[in-house]
Design a protein around this motif. Structure first.
Motif, mmCIF file in Angstrom:
data_model
loop_
_atom_site.group_PDB
_atom_site.id
_atom_site.type_symbol
_atom_site.label_atom_id
_atom_site.label_comp_id
_atom_site.label_asym_id
_atom_site.label_seq_id
_atom_site.Cartn_x
_atom_site.Cartn_y
_atom_site.Cartn_z
ATOM 1 N N ASN A 18 0.833 -1.198 0.000
ATOM 2 C CA ASN A 18 0.000 0.000 0.000
ATOM 3 C C ASN A 18 0.872 1.254 0.000
ATOM 4 O O ASN A 18 0.585 2.216 -0.722
ATOM 5 N N ALA A 19 1.937 1.258 0.786
ATOM 6 C CA ALA A 19 2.849 2.409 0.820
ATOM 7 C C ALA A 19 3.491 2.617 -0.551
ATOM 8 O O ALA A 19 3.659 3.758 -1.001
ATOM 9 N N GLU A 20 3.825 1.534 -1.218
ATOM 10 C CA GLU A 20 4.423 1.637 -2.556
ATOM 11 C C GLU A 20 3.408 2.195 -3.556
ATOM 12 O O GLU A 20 3.759 3.012 -4.416
ATOM 13 N N ILE A 21 2.161 1.782 -3.434
ATOM 14 C CA ILE A 21 1.099 2.312 -4.301
ATOM 15 C C ILE A 21 0.938 3.810 -4.060
ATOM 16 O O ILE A 21 0.856 4.598 -5.000
ATOM 17 N N ARG A 22 0.902 4.209 -2.805
ATOM 18 C CA ARG A 22 0.736 5.636 -2.479
ATOM 19 C C ARG A 22 1.914 6.467 -2.972
ATOM 20 O O ARG A 22 1.739 7.608 -3.398
ATOM 21 N N GLU A 23 3.105 5.906 -2.922
ATOM 22 C CA GLU A 23 4.285 6.612 -3.418
ATOM 23 C C GLU A 23 4.225 6.755 -4.941
ATOM 24 O O GLU A 23 4.579 7.802 -5.486
ATOM 25 N N VAL A 30 -3.243 13.150 -10.437
ATOM 26 C CA VAL A 30 -2.004 12.904 -11.180
ATOM 27 C C VAL A 30 -2.243 11.768 -12.162
ATOM 28 O O VAL A 30 -2.725 10.705 -11.787
ATOM 29 N N ARG A 31 -1.890 11.996 -13.415
ATOM 30 C CA ARG A 31 -2.042 10.954 -14.433
ATOM 31 C C ARG A 31 -0.777 10.106 -14.465
ATOM 32 O O ARG A 31 0.328 10.626 -14.467
ATOM 33 N N LEU A 32 -0.955 8.811 -14.507
ATOM 34 C CA LEU A 32 0.173 7.890 -14.551
ATOM 35 C C LEU A 32 0.582 7.625 -15.989
ATOM 36 O O LEU A 32 -0.269 7.573 -16.885
ATOM 37 N N SER A 33 1.882 7.424 -16.182
ATOM 38 C CA SER A 33 2.361 7.025 -17.500
ATOM 39 C C SER A 33 1.921 5.582 -17.749
ATOM 40 O O SER A 33 1.452 4.889 -16.834
ATOM 41 N N ALA A 38 0.950 0.226 -15.487
ATOM 42 C CA ALA A 38 1.204 -1.217 -15.461
ATOM 43 C C ALA A 38 1.719 -1.630 -14.086
ATOM 44 O O ALA A 38 1.291 -2.652 -13.535
ATOM 45 N N ARG A 39 2.627 -0.850 -13.529
ATOM 46 C CA ARG A 39 3.170 -1.135 -12.184
ATOM 47 C C ARG A 39 2.053 -1.051 -11.148
ATOM 48 O O ARG A 39 1.955 -1.892 -10.260
ATOM 49 N N TYR A 40 1.208 -0.035 -11.254
ATOM 50 C CA TYR A 40 0.081 0.134 -10.333
ATOM 51 C C TYR A 40 -0.834 -1.084 -10.362
ATOM 52 O O TYR A 40 -1.233 -1.600 -9.315
#
Length: 59
Positions: A18-23, A30-33, A38-40
């Motif tokens: 969860n911490a990694e997702i929040r980071e 915010v739009r993700l690349s 894919a990482r998310y």
């Protein structure tokens, strides 16, 4: 960062994932690349498995 899942049978704690997702995604606006998305998606699947594992272990 290449989106690779953890080795089978080795689950990280849900709180760590969860911490990694929040980071990765600090704010919904915010739009993700494509690579971040894919990482998310992999992290969400890993997080869900970790939560299931924690529930089973607690029961």
């Amino acid at each position: 960062m290449s989106p690779t899942p953890p080795p089978a049978g080795r689950l990280r704690p849900a709180a760590v994932i969860n911490a990694e997702i929040r980071e990765l995604w600090p704010h919904p606006a915010v739009r993700l690349s494509t690579e971040q998305r894919a990482r998310y998606e992999l992290l969400v699947v890993e997080w869900a498995a970790a939560v299931r594992g924690e529930i089973v272990k607690a029961a």
